[in-house]
Scaffold this motif. Structure first.
Motif, PDB file in Angstrom:
ATOM      1  N   ALA A 270       0.863  -1.190   0.000  1.00 29.67           N
ATOM      2  CA  ALA A 270       0.000   0.000   0.000  1.00 29.67           C
ATOM      3  C   ALA A 270       0.890   1.227   0.000  1.00 29.67           C
ATOM      4  CB  ALA A 270      -0.909   0.004   1.217  1.00 29.67           C
ATOM      5  N   LYS A 271       2.194   1.010   0.062  1.00 36.58           N
ATOM      6  CA  LYS A 271       3.174   2.091   0.050  1.00 36.58           C
ATOM      7  C   LYS A 271       2.902   3.093   1.171  1.00 36.58           C
ATOM      8  CE  LYS A 271       5.615   4.383  -3.758  1.00 36.58           C
ATOM      9  NZ  LYS A 271       5.445   4.966  -5.099  1.00 36.58           N
ATOM     10  N   LYS A 272       2.557   2.549   2.322  1.00 36.67           N
ATOM     11  CA  LYS A 272       2.143   3.424   3.415  1.00 36.67           C
ATOM     12  C   LYS A 272       2.578   2.777   4.707  1.00 36.67           C
ATOM     13  CE  LYS A 272      -2.032   5.711   4.638  1.00 36.67           C
ATOM     14  NZ  LYS A 272      -2.789   4.888   5.546  1.00 36.67           N
ATOM     15  N   ARG A 273       2.973   3.581   5.674  1.00 38.97           N
ATOM     16  CA  ARG A 273       3.390   2.941   6.926  1.00 38.97           C
ATOM     17  C   ARG A 273       2.174   2.342   7.636  1.00 38.97           C
ATOM     18  NH1 ARG A 273       6.030   6.032  11.718  1.00 38.97           N
ATOM     19  NH2 ARG A 273       4.711   4.933  13.172  1.00 38.97           N
ATOM     20  N   THR A 333      -4.622   1.201   6.942  1.00 43.64           N
ATOM     21  CA  THR A 333      -3.322   1.263   6.281  1.00 43.64           C
ATOM     22  C   THR A 333      -3.551   1.341   4.770  1.00 43.64           C
ATOM     23  OG1 THR A 333      -2.381  -0.088   8.030  1.00 43.64           O
ATOM     24  CG2 THR A 333      -1.086   0.138   6.028  1.00 43.64           C
ATOM     25  N   LEU A 334      -4.541   0.593   4.313  1.00 44.92           N
ATOM     26  CA  LEU A 334      -4.870   0.613   2.882  1.00 44.92           C
ATOM     27  C   LEU A 334      -5.442   1.958   2.463  1.00 44.92           C
ATOM     28  CD1 LEU A 334      -6.581  -2.890   2.707  1.00 44.92           C
ATOM     29  CD2 LEU A 334      -4.395  -2.288   1.684  1.00 44.92           C
TER      30      LEU A 334
ATOM     31  N   PRO B  84       1.915   8.105  -1.083  1.00 49.19           N
ATOM     32  CA  PRO B  84       0.842   8.325  -0.120  1.00 49.19           C
ATOM     33  C   PRO B  84       1.363   9.015   1.135  1.00 49.19           C
ATOM     34  CG  PRO B  84       1.013   6.011  -0.773  1.00 49.19           C
ATOM     35  CD  PRO B  84       2.238   6.693  -1.257  1.00 49.19           C
ATOM     36  N   LYS B  85       0.485   9.667   1.818  1.00 48.01           N
ATOM     37  CA  LYS B  85       0.846  10.280   3.101  1.00 48.01           C
ATOM     38  C   LYS B  85       1.075   9.170   4.128  1.00 48.01           C
ATOM     39  CE  LYS B  85      -0.853  13.908   6.201  1.00 48.01           C
ATOM     40  NZ  LYS B  85      -1.654  13.334   7.262  1.00 48.01           N
ATOM     41  N   GLN B  86       2.173   9.249   4.845  1.00 50.46           N
ATOM     42  CA  GLN B  86       2.531   8.178   5.785  1.00 50.46           C
ATOM     43  C   GLN B  86       1.888   8.445   7.149  1.00 50.46           C
ATOM     44  OE1 GLN B  86       4.720   5.493   4.738  1.00 50.46           O
ATOM     45  NE2 GLN B  86       4.242   6.392   2.751  1.00 50.46           N
TER      46      GLN B  86
END
Lengths: 618, 420, 206
Positions: A270-273, A333-334, B84-86
């Motif tokens: 998801a390229k997201k923490r 997260t998604l 995306p915003k983390q």
């Protein structure tokens, strides 16, 4: 330089794997053994489903059916799911925390060989007097009265493999506590490491209860003890308590690392923490903690009384809260991410609704009064397959596919992986969704045959058809593994564009993992370096000699000794000589180990400078 | 107690349930927990519906978010480098999805605890003046692979088929002779484990409609676990009284009509009485055969006919291919019988019908025609042969029986009114 | 560096925790004892459930005598103390004194084991209270026997450490081994205190 095994040839490679103490190779051993037993357990499942394809079917005999169902459960839990979890833990955890090795490489190897010989022992029973037939739960006194040596194989085989698991657990606890790289604080540890850590703690405190239970079962059967024999004052319910004091945490031992896998896969693709990292950690710890105080929800119908039943019912429902937190954290997260539908991600996305259903039926089962209907019916069968297949197995395959490049340096074919997923996923729901209804319609579990005209025919047929889909899916996966390894196309160290430390080193990693200890600057260290630095992990220490442990054949011999001794204890009479030999080999190996100093060896700085790769991504 | 707010859900769910019935998801009325015919099963069914509603709410919420994020947040083809915003988290949201589940679980936990206590309650029923009424207690013994029923203080014992009166709470005290079994009649009540000595369990059973209900063993107990079936036969209270009276009169010495059956009786007494009893004898090494002639099924699940019975006797319950009841404990019996002798014993056993109250009396219960056929396959046979021999001694009883049964059906209909 | 591990001079204050291997062993062993605690808790639980189920055999209050058990308790507690002395000398780098105190520990351990064997012999022959007599007897012998087995294993462990290292002093390599062996010994001692209370005192009194 024994660890690198520069010698060529099959014999040398075999010897290397028999003696290895390298966690990455042990991970591969666990993976191969786990997949082997997974296939075996799957074949047993197919026999069950074929037997239940139509009413009054006589495809296999009643006795054989009971053996098959017992071995299916035992194999899948102890010999497939557990080692596959350990495979991922071995392959990944030390790399994720920036360690060069685990805390106890020798014990790690011993853990594998004990598990392996225990598993082999269990399956030898097929060829000697018949397999265990009292269910994977082996409730006394059925397990006491069971004829032949099947249940002895169960008790002794699981005892041996249980020791192995316990040692593996302690190893990973200490590894996580003591071996983290500079800057890798607890709250910067990847979720998979966290869940592996917590699962190890659960192993440590849950398995001894099984150990004691199995000892009692063995003593009752082989040495005339009376723990479970009512005629001599024994009480069969003690076994149920001991089994489930182990058995319920065992469920979390399996599912927590699967949660961990999804918590790695979802942020990566998801390229997201990870959303709500700290609450995810908190939820993991809470699930583990509550997991120890709910064992009696497996025993609502035993007659513990309404007070105990109510307490355990409410405690069980409480577990839904941290589990729900996890589901929503994954969803968020998604949310706002940039989702890539790679095959590990597809497994993760398939997991979310499936596990939600499993969790919901879990809450339904927690309702003690209602459980009087669900208990020991196909509703329960459906529930725990939703949790264990829909949760653990999907998690394991997501993890195996995700870390495959890290373990082997090759990439499984994505297209085939998608085929595998869809066949397996559709087959799974066909097989098990309908079993909820079978249970409520009055079909108890562990039924060799069901009768015609009871409204159970159609759903059983559908269920069996679903099982074939799952089987075909698994075959696709195996085919994929074979062609991928035959082609052997190498990939880079970071093929998924991932976030954590293990992707900062080459695939597969050098045997010393990190040339220099990495410096960790936050959660998702590689991602931080990618976005804020030059994409490479900074070293925390200058290049120096690396201390490595020596390979050892002792773990194999110790386990082999117990394996041989097991037969002696079981068959007694003149076979006692086997016990003497076996325990002799084990004790001798231990003495050898303690009398021969094993200080390991050093990889010298000069040699390291010559080696390819700089220990960071690239 | 929970009925008030429950009834609101019931209306909504009537439709859902109807849909399920139409799609065949609720099973057979004599076996399915989804078609409750007893007090316990009804309570549990309510709880089931409540929990399903709560769970469906959660599921729908999860699936809506799930579908939304997968559709909305796929990687864009035209902008694969989109960053995306983390987000680290969101306290408000996280609190929300902690608190709401807790509330939902509390909604389920309260009736769960109430029902758990209610179902475990085996104190005597009170009459209108608040006095304790006599309770009907039955001792149930599970054994590999059959069930024994002993009516406390009544000197009545039977096996495999438990007769109970409708609309009266029957108190069960359960224990096992060997391994753990579990007593389950899904359409009347939830299950309860039947433990070996030292862990006796108690529960109650209240059938709200007449009928023959199928019972199952629900705890793995050996090879024949799946065919350790039994029946619960719920008849009207009057019929039940009659049945008890008839059963009490049996001594096992009654002479059957036909000569073959008489020879069979002699053979039975010489060979089978060590384990099997006729009458209220406490002997329960093997099943009690007092009213064997009224059994619906042979060995709990096989078609009831002479052919099967002879095979059963000759193979000691294992069957010629070993699959009649694998692992059956009858194998230790010492007798040696010719086929002819076995047939005589079978003839005798099939005449054992001391009461006019048989499973037939429960037929005005709950069945569709197709279900009845599977339950009573021996119907045709009986009218042809064996029925005749019984007719005489049943005459007077059956007249009483039918009186009672009309009472029973009245009660049944009043119960239905209450429900609505 | 590897050779440093085997040098016996200039040892740090806590030689058992001076190396990474030592720290790992130290911590791993504590966790192992956590698992052992669950093991004994399960055995105690079973014993408590079955202690009033003597079937046809003798009951707890009929066979237990507190005198011998009390002496055994003193012996084992003392051995725990002597192992503390041994560890004290290890930290001071005084190898000979450590060996001496470990020797005394071992001797006390053997005394304890001897008494226990005598006790079991006495029950079997004096009271016909064998392993298979009743559920109570099975639970008793299993619990106390598991403890006895731990004592025997501990003795074998300490003795082999003493023999292996007799000709060389304390070093960073063997210090953790001595240390965790003594930890194990303390654990056995603690378990015995519970056995004394739960099995013998409660058996005699309640």
């Amino acid at each position: 330089m024994s660890a690198t095994a520069r010698k060529a040839g099959f014999g040398a490679a075999l010897w290397d794997y028999l003696t290895t103490v390298d966690h990455k190779k042990i991970g591969i051993l666990y993976l191969v053994a786990g997949i082997f037993f997974f296939i075996l357990g799957g074949l047993e499942a197919m026999l069950i489903r074929i037997q239940l394809i139509s009413p009054n079917n006589e495809f296999i005999s009643a006795q054989f059916y009971n053996e098959v169902l017992t071995m299916h459960g035992t194999t899948m839990i102890f010999l497939a799911a557990m080692p596959l979890i350990f495979a991922l833990m071995n392959a990944v955890v030390p790399l994720q925390i920036g360690a060069r090795d685990v805390a106890f490489p020798f014990v790690n190897s011993l853990g594998f060989w004990l598990f392996f010989f225990g598993g082999v022992m269990l399956n030898v029973s097929w060829f000697v007097t018949g397999a265990p037939d009292a269910g994977w739960t082996a409730y006394a006194p059925l397990s006491i009265f069971s004829e032949g040596h099947g249940v002895d194989f169960y008790a002794i085989g699981l005892q041996i493999s249980g020791f192995g698991t316990l040692m593996g657990g302690i190893n990973f606890i200490v590894t996580v506590v003591n071996m983290r790289a500079p800057g890798m604080t607890y709250m910067r540890m990847p979720l998979f490491t966290w869940t592996a850590f917590i699962a190890s703690v659960l192993i440590l405190f849950a398995f001894p209860a099984l150990t004691v239970g199995l000892f009692m079962l063995t003593f009752d059967r082989l040495f005339g003890a009376n723990f479970f024999d009512p005629a001599m004052g024994g009480n069969a319910i003690i076994w149920e308590h001991l089994f489930w004091i182990f058995g319920h945490p065992e469920v979390y031992i399996l599912i927590l690392p699967a949660f961990g896998v999804f918590s790695e896969v979802i942020p990566t693709f998801a390229k997201k923490r990870l959303f709500g990292y700290s609450s995810m950690v908190f939820a993991t710890v809470l699930i583990a903690f509550l997991g120890f105080m709910v064992w009696a929800h497996h025993m609502f119908t035993v007659g513990l009384g309404p007070i105990a039943n109510s307490i355990f019912a409410v405690a069980t429902m409480a577990i839904a809260v941290p589990t729900g937190i996890k589901i929503f954290n994954w969803l968020f997260t998604l949310w706002g991410g940039s989702i890539r539908l790679t095959s590990p991600m597809v497994f993760a996305l398939g997991f979310i609704p499936t596990f939600t259903i499993g969790g919901m039926t879990g809450v339904m089962l927690a309702s003690a009064a209602a459980d009087f209907q669900y208990h020991d019916s196909y509703f329960v069968v459906a529930h725990f397959h939703y949790v264990i297949v829909g949760g653990v197995v999907l998690g394991l395959f997501a993890g195996i596919i995700y870390w495959w490049p890290k373990m082997f340096g090759t990439m499984l074919n994505e297209k085939l992986n998608h085929w595998f997923f869809w066949l397996f996923f559709i087959g799974f729901h066909l097989t098990f969704f309908i079993q909820h209804f079978l249970g409520l319609m009055g079909m108890p579990r562990r039924y060799w045959k069901f009768l015609p005209d009871q409204g159970l025919d159609l759903f059983n047929l559908i269920s069996t058809i679903g099982a074939f889909f799952m089987a075909v899916g698994t075959i696709v996966f195996l085919y994929n593994v074979i062609i991928t390894q035959v082609k052997g196309v190498k990939v880079s160290g970071d093929p998924w564009d991932a976030r954590t430390l293990e992707w900062a080193i080459p695939s597969p990693p050098p045997f010393y993992n990190f040339k220099q200890e990495p410096l960790v600057r936050g959660l998702d260290p590689l991602w931080i370096e990618k976005t804020e630095g030059n994409g490479k992990i900074q070293p925390a220490t200058p290049l120096g000699d690396i201390h490595m442990p020596n390979n050892s054949f002792v773990p194999f011999m110790m386990s082999l000794g117990l394996f041989i001794a097991g037969f002696g204890v079981m068959f007694q009479g003149t076979y006692w000589v086997l016990a003497v030999i076996g325990f002799g080999i084990t004790a001798g190996s231990m003495l050898y180990r303690s009398f021969k100093d094993d200080l390991g060896y050093h990889v010298h700085k000069e040699d390291l400078e010559d080696e390819k790769g700089d220990g960071s991504n690239g | 107690m929970m009925k008030g707010w429950m009834s609101k859900f019931k209306a909504i769910f009537a439709l859902v349930v109807l849909a399920l019935v139409l799609s065949g998801c609720t099973g057979k009325p004599f076996l399915s927990a989804l078609q409750p015919k007893g007090e316990g099963a009804e309570m549990i069914y309510d709880l089931m519906i409540l929990s399903i509603i709560i769970m469906l709410v959660v599921f729908v919420v999860v699936m809506v978010i799930y579908t939304f994020v997968i559709v909305k947040y796929r990687q864009k083809k035209d902008d694969p480098d989109f960053m995306p915003k983390q987000t680290e988290g969101n306290h408000a949201l996280e609190t929300l999805w902690t608190v709401i589940p807790i509330i939902l679980l509390l909604i389920l936990a309260v009736p769960t605890v109430q029902y758990t206590f209610a179902l475990a309650d085996t104190s005597p029923e009170l009459n209108e003046e608040g006095e304790e009424q006599d309770s009907l207690w039955v001792n149930i013994t599970g054994a590999q692979y059959w069930w024994h029923f002993e009516y406390q203080d009544m000197e009545v014992s039977t096996s495999q088929e438990l007769y109970i009166p409708v609309d009266r709470r029957v108190y069960l005290s359960m224990g096992s002779q060997d391994v753990i079994h579990s007593f389950w009649v899904p359409s009347i009540d939830g299950k309860m484990d039947v433990n070996p000595t030292g862990n006796t369990n108690e529960m109650t059973l209240l059938a709200k409609e007449e009928g023959v209900y199928w019972g199952k063993c629900a705890e793995l107990c050996g090879p024949s676990h799946s065919i350790m079936d039994f029946k619960v036969i719920a008849v009207s209270p009057g019929e039940f009284e009659q049945w008890i009276k008839d059963m009490q009169g049996v001594t096992g010495e009654e002479t059957p009509e036909s000569a073959t059956a008489q020879e069979g009786q002699q053979l039975f007494q010489d060979n089978c009485m060590t384990c099997h009893a006729i009458g209220s004898s406490p002997n329960k090494i093997g099943p009690n055969l007092t009213n064997f002639g009224d059994r619906i099924k042979l060995g709990g699940y096989l078609d009831y006919n002479k052919e099967n019975l002879v095979e059963w006797i000759q193979t000691k319950g294992l069957g010629e291919d070993g699959n009649m009841k694998p692992g059956n404990q009858m194998t230790s019996a010492p007798y040696e019988l010719s086929d002819e002798e076995a047939a005589k014993i079978a003839e005798y056993l099939m005449t054992l019908s001391p009461s006019g109250i048989t499973p037939e009396n429960a037929k005005d219960g709950v069945y569709k025609d197709s279900d009845l056929k599977s339950l009573f396959p021996k119907e045709e046979e009986e009218t042809e042969g064996q029925g005749e021999s019984q007719e005489d001694n049943k005459d007077e009883e059956s007249s009483q029986g039918s009186d009672e049964s009309s009472d029973g059906s009245n009660e049944g209909s009043s119960e239905e009114n209450n429900d609505e | 560096m590897a050779d440093d591990m085997l040098k016996s001079d200039n040892l740090p204050q806590n030689p058992e925790r001076a190396s990474l291997e030592g720290r790992n062993k130290f911590m791993g062993f504590w966790f192992f004892l956590g698992g052992e605690t669950v093991l004994f808790a399960s055995l105690f639980g079973t014993y408590l459930a079955l202690r009033n189920s003597p079937a046809e055999g003798p009951t707890a209050s009929e066979i237990f005598g507190l005198e011998l058990v009390f002496i055994m308790t003193i012996v084992l507690l003392t051995s725990s103390l002597t192992s503390v002395y041994a560890m004290y000398h290890m930290k001071n780098g005084d190898f000979k004194k450590m060996q001496l105190w470990l020797g005394i520990t071992v001797a006390l351990g053997f005394t304890f084991l001897g008494f226990e064997i005598y006790e079991f012999y006495h029950y079997v022959h004096g009271y016909h209270f064998g392993y298979t007599t009743s559920a109570f007897s099975s639970a008793f012998y299993t619990l106390v026997g598991f403890h006895g087995g731990h004592v025997a294993f501990g003795l074998a462990w300490i003795i082999s450490l003493m023999i292996r290292n007799a000709k060389r002093g304390i070093n960073l390599y063997n210090a953790p081994k001595f240390y965790i062996a003594s930890l194990y010994w303390h654990f056995i001692d603690v378990v015995w205190v519970f056995i004394f209370t739960v099995v013998y005192l409660m058996g005699k009194v309640g």
